[in-house]
Scaffold this motif. Structure first.
Motif, short mmCIF file in Angstrom:
data_model
loop_
_atom_site.label_atom_id
_atom_site.label_comp_id
_atom_site.label_asym_id
_atom_site.label_seq_id
_atom_site.Cartn_x
_atom_site.Cartn_y
_atom_site.Cartn_z
N LEU A 72 0.78 -1.34 -0.06
CA LEU A 72 -0.05 -0.03 0.08
C LEU A 72 0.84 1.29 -0.13
O LEU A 72 0.67 2.15 -0.67
N VAL A 73 1.85 1.27 0.86
CA VAL A 73 2.88 2.40 0.91
C VAL A 73 3.57 2.69 -0.26
O VAL A 73 3.56 3.66 -0.96
N LEU A 74 4.04 1.56 -0.95
CA LEU A 74 4.78 1.66 -2.33
C LEU A 74 3.84 2.05 -3.60
O LEU A 74 4.36 2.78 -4.11
N ASP A 75 2.93 1.52 -3.43
CA ASP A 75 1.89 1.77 -4.34
C ASP A 75 1.46 3.32 -4.36
O ASP A 75 1.58 3.85 -5.36
N THR A 76 1.16 3.71 -3.28
CA THR A 76 0.85 5.00 -3.16
C THR A 76 1.95 6.05 -3.43
O THR A 76 1.72 7.24 -4.08
N LEU A 77 3.13 5.62 -2.93
CA LEU A 77 4.36 6.52 -3.34
C LEU A 77 4.79 6.56 -4.88
O LEU A 77 4.71 7.63 -5.34
N ARG A 78 4.26 5.38 -5.46
CA ARG A 78 4.46 5.44 -6.81
C ARG A 78 3.65 6.20 -7.59
O ARG A 78 3.98 6.95 -8.76
N ARG A 79 2.27 6.20 -7.33
CA ARG A 79 1.36 7.02 -7.75
C ARG A 79 1.45 8.38 -7.61
O ARG A 79 1.21 9.24 -8.75
N GLU A 80 1.90 8.83 -6.35
CA GLU A 80 1.96 10.23 -6.12
C GLU A 80 2.99 10.75 -6.18
O GLU A 80 3.13 12.16 -6.35
N LEU A 81 4.17 10.31 -5.97
CA LEU A 81 5.39 10.92 -5.69
C LEU A 81 6.50 10.53 -7.04
O LEU A 81 7.64 11.10 -6.91
N THR A 82 5.99 9.73 -8.00
CA THR A 82 7.19 9.37 -8.93
C THR A 82 7.47 10.77 -9.85
O THR A 82 6.57 11.55 -10.09
N GLY A 83 8.84 10.89 -9.83
CA GLY A 83 9.40 12.21 -10.37
C GLY A 83 9.42 13.21 -9.67
O GLY A 83 10.18 14.37 -9.86
N LEU A 84 9.01 13.00 -8.48
CA LEU A 84 9.15 14.22 -7.28
C LEU A 84 10.15 13.68 -6.28
O LEU A 84 11.03 14.41 -5.80
N ALA A 85 10.10 12.57 -5.91
CA ALA A 85 10.73 11.72 -4.65
C ALA A 85 11.47 10.58 -5.21
O ALA A 85 11.16 10.10 -6.06
N GLU A 86 12.39 10.04 -4.29
CA GLU A 86 12.94 8.72 -4.59
C GLU A 86 12.64 7.86 -3.14
O GLU A 86 12.64 8.48 -1.97
#
Lengths: 425, 425
Positions: free
Chosen positions: B326-340
């Motif tokens: 859930l955490v990784l899916d959300t990070l991928r969806r929301e922060l790709t291109g902005l965070a690592e």
């Protein structure tokens, strides 16, 4: 050694031959007994077996605080566990911290923190003073001395009498030397003499005006509720006196349930002034995330409260008293006029002073015949009893029958060692 | 920050307003969630409830060694408890010591002993060198850093990548500076990045030729069997390499059951060369009479052996995996291109690198809206992340629903902080 001193050499030689014969006979029995450590007997352990059933897979929530004791948190300990020690320390529960399974470990930790960080309110750590000094009432507890030695402190022996340490000497050293940073005290049923500090001694300890601004009293109340006689000793409250003299910050208090429930699986406690406790909690947080709260809950449920704990101790007393009586009766019968000893009303030990220069030999003879005692000298700093007199007897662990054999052998060996000494053998 | 960097100021202002509105809406919900520490969930604790019934008032004798676990003794721990950690350390059971409830406390104790007494075979204690240095791979575990700081050591940050610490730098410092006395390592599912040291890194650590004759590797294998994906990472055996290079004495190994059974009521273990273990046992004997053997017996009975423990961990994995997904899916969806961020296969954390200079602000915004994260900077020595980028996410404790709310808020706050930064607000 008066009993032997009055004999002619011929008479004494005869006594010696008799003792030697007895010794060889006992030795031939091949005993294998241990009176070396203050270890509860199996029957004592059975008194607390209910502790093992006090927390199960169905009831792991602390009833009072609604804490799930299985998870992290609550560094200072469950409130009711802190309350358990509150009357012992004469401190409010929030000035009690519950540690792990060992009050010795807590003392070790407190010394370490004083050395590395300094005590509360101090300008610098103990470790920055080079060689510092610790007062060690003697005879005393070998594991205390081992801690001070580990940290490289100079240990100064302070003679004890039936009222506690020699307070003239303590005052002189503490109030005159800023390198004196601490004192070990086992104030009730002291290890090993079994004496309890007098009201006057407790008052004078609390009234100390140390030269050092970072002196601490390590008040190891290990036998606080451990009387085996119906009328036990009364120990005055050091915290009450400290409040009177404004010296609350000088006192670190320790206790545990090691000899209430299970040695090695009890709970230990530290108490002190609000400042000391807050400071220590901040430092303990670097060392651990928290102690074992499940075991705290077991203790709360099994012992209930301070009164419940006192009731529980009466069951221990019933098992321990006959053992001490056997030891003391035997000593009286066999060694009167030859050795001296204390007659404690509680605790775990009897300290016997055999004739000067005879302790090591007595312990060695006992060992030769199959009875292990605490090493002679162990009750002194650096393991060195200058008079070679003091031997610690720990009567709790053997069965009554074994204990009878062991203490009779002890008396025999003490007499044999004394006779050897007189005869120059 | 590429996603925002490509926008015009006008576009970004619009994005910012949208984010701000969303933030105010979430804030109005009055969340109260905690993602700050690696704490197992209630469901995970329930997996080990049987531990609480594993020793009762009827069965307190260790089946293998016939030890009554209620009394003093057995400082190194019950044999089967030592066997439990033997495969983890790749050491024979007699080179494993079972401690109390906290491996952190064991690490603290080992550092203290090195400072006060020195390590095995050393000519002098660490404490005699004045300022000494400890290598701290970053981002790393804040409680490790707190220990080194408590003892006044200088901490040198070592950058980590997906293979582990920068070994060129480690070799240069360890082999060139005799004030460098140790290194912290969480070699598997590292705290907080979740990476596992590569075979090459493990080999190079074991092959270190320290300038100091008293250098030690603190190998904190906290997450040794804590994979939540079916195919976990493989960590090479540092002891196998150490045997090859003749550097066994350099390695101190640590592990615990804190995240296998109960945090705070598990058992911790120390392992090392025969010389290190014998030496440490001699010093531990000054600190404690022994650890809690009853709890060791509970663990032996409940987990049975290493294989049983691995089986048990699969149940944890089933509960933890959906949270991490859930955490990784959300990070991928929301922060790709902005965070690592890292995509661990085990352990307790995800480390997110937000845009430079935005970590503190992101954490502050989360807090404002009711979600507590580990403090920004905590994963660096002295709490100071020079780029102000790294944030540790601990997904295990909240329920899935709460976690969803919390991680969405986190992403929102990271975006808001980044937009603020770009706009100079």
């Amino acid at each position: 050694m008066s009993a032997y001193a009055e004999m002619s050499r011929e008479e004494l030689e005869k006594v010696y031959e008799g003792l030697r014969g007895e010794f060889e006979a006992v030795k031939a029995q091949g005993l294998n007994l241990d009176m070396s450590r203050g270890k509860p007997s199996m029957e004592q352990l059975d008194l607390s077996s209910g502790l093992l059933d006090a927390v199960s897979s169905r009831d792991y929530i602390d009833e009072e605080e609604q804490v799930d004791v299985r998870n992290y948190g609550v560094l200072a300990g469950l409130h009711r566990a802190r309350e358990l020690f509150s009357p012992i320390f004469d401190l409010p529960a929030d000035q009690v911290v519950i540690g792990g399974n060992s009050s010795l470990n807590l003392m070790y930790d407190m010394v370490e923190k004083a050395i590395v960080h300094g005590v509360y309110g101090a300008s610098r750590p103990w470790g920055s003073y080079g060689k510092i000094k610790f007062l060690c009432p003697v005879p005393g507890y070998d594991r205390h001395f081992a801690i001070t030695q580990h940290f490289g402190m100079e240990m100064i022996p302070i003679p004890m009498d039936q009222n506690g340490p020699d307070m003239d000497l303590v005052e002189q050293l503490v109030e005159g030397d800023h390198f004196v940073k601490g004192i070990w005290c086992v104030p009730k049923y002291s290890n090993p003499t079994g004496i309890t500090y007098s009201d006057e001694v407790v008052r004078r300890i609390a009234a100390l005006k140390p030269k050092a601004d970072d002196f601490r009293i390590f008040w190891d109340n290990a036998y606080c509720i451990h009387e085996f006689e119906e009328e036990g000793d009364t120990l005055s409250s050091i915290m009450a006196y400290a409040r009177e003299y404004g010296t609350e910050d000088l006192v670190y208090l320790f206790a545990s349930t090691s000899k209430v429930t299970f040695p090695g699986s009890g709970i230990a406690a530290f108490g002190g002034s609000k400042s000391n406790v807050d400071y220590m909690l901040s430092l303990l947080g670097t060392q651990t995330i928290g102690y074992d709260k499940i075991n705290q809950l077991r203790h709360i449920r099994f012992l209930r409260d301070y009164d419940g704990m006192r009731e529980h101790m009466k069951k221990h007393a019933a098992l321990i008293a006959p053992r001490f009586h056997l030891v003391l009766d035997t000593l009286r019968r066999e060694l009167t006029g030859l050795a001296e000893w204390t007659e404690p009303k509680g605790g775990y030990f009897v300290a016997v002073d055999v004739p000067e220069g005879c302790a090591k030999r007595t312990v060695a003879l006992c060992k030769e015949a199959g009875v292990v005692l605490t090493g002679a000298g162990a009750t002194y700093p650096y393991g060195s009893d200058p008079a070679d007199r003091n031997i610690r007897i720990a009567p709790t662990y053997p069965t009554l029958e074994e204990l009878g054999q062991a203490i009779r052998l002890f008396c025999l060996c003490a007499k044999l060692a004394a006779a050897e000494k007189m005869l120059g053998k």
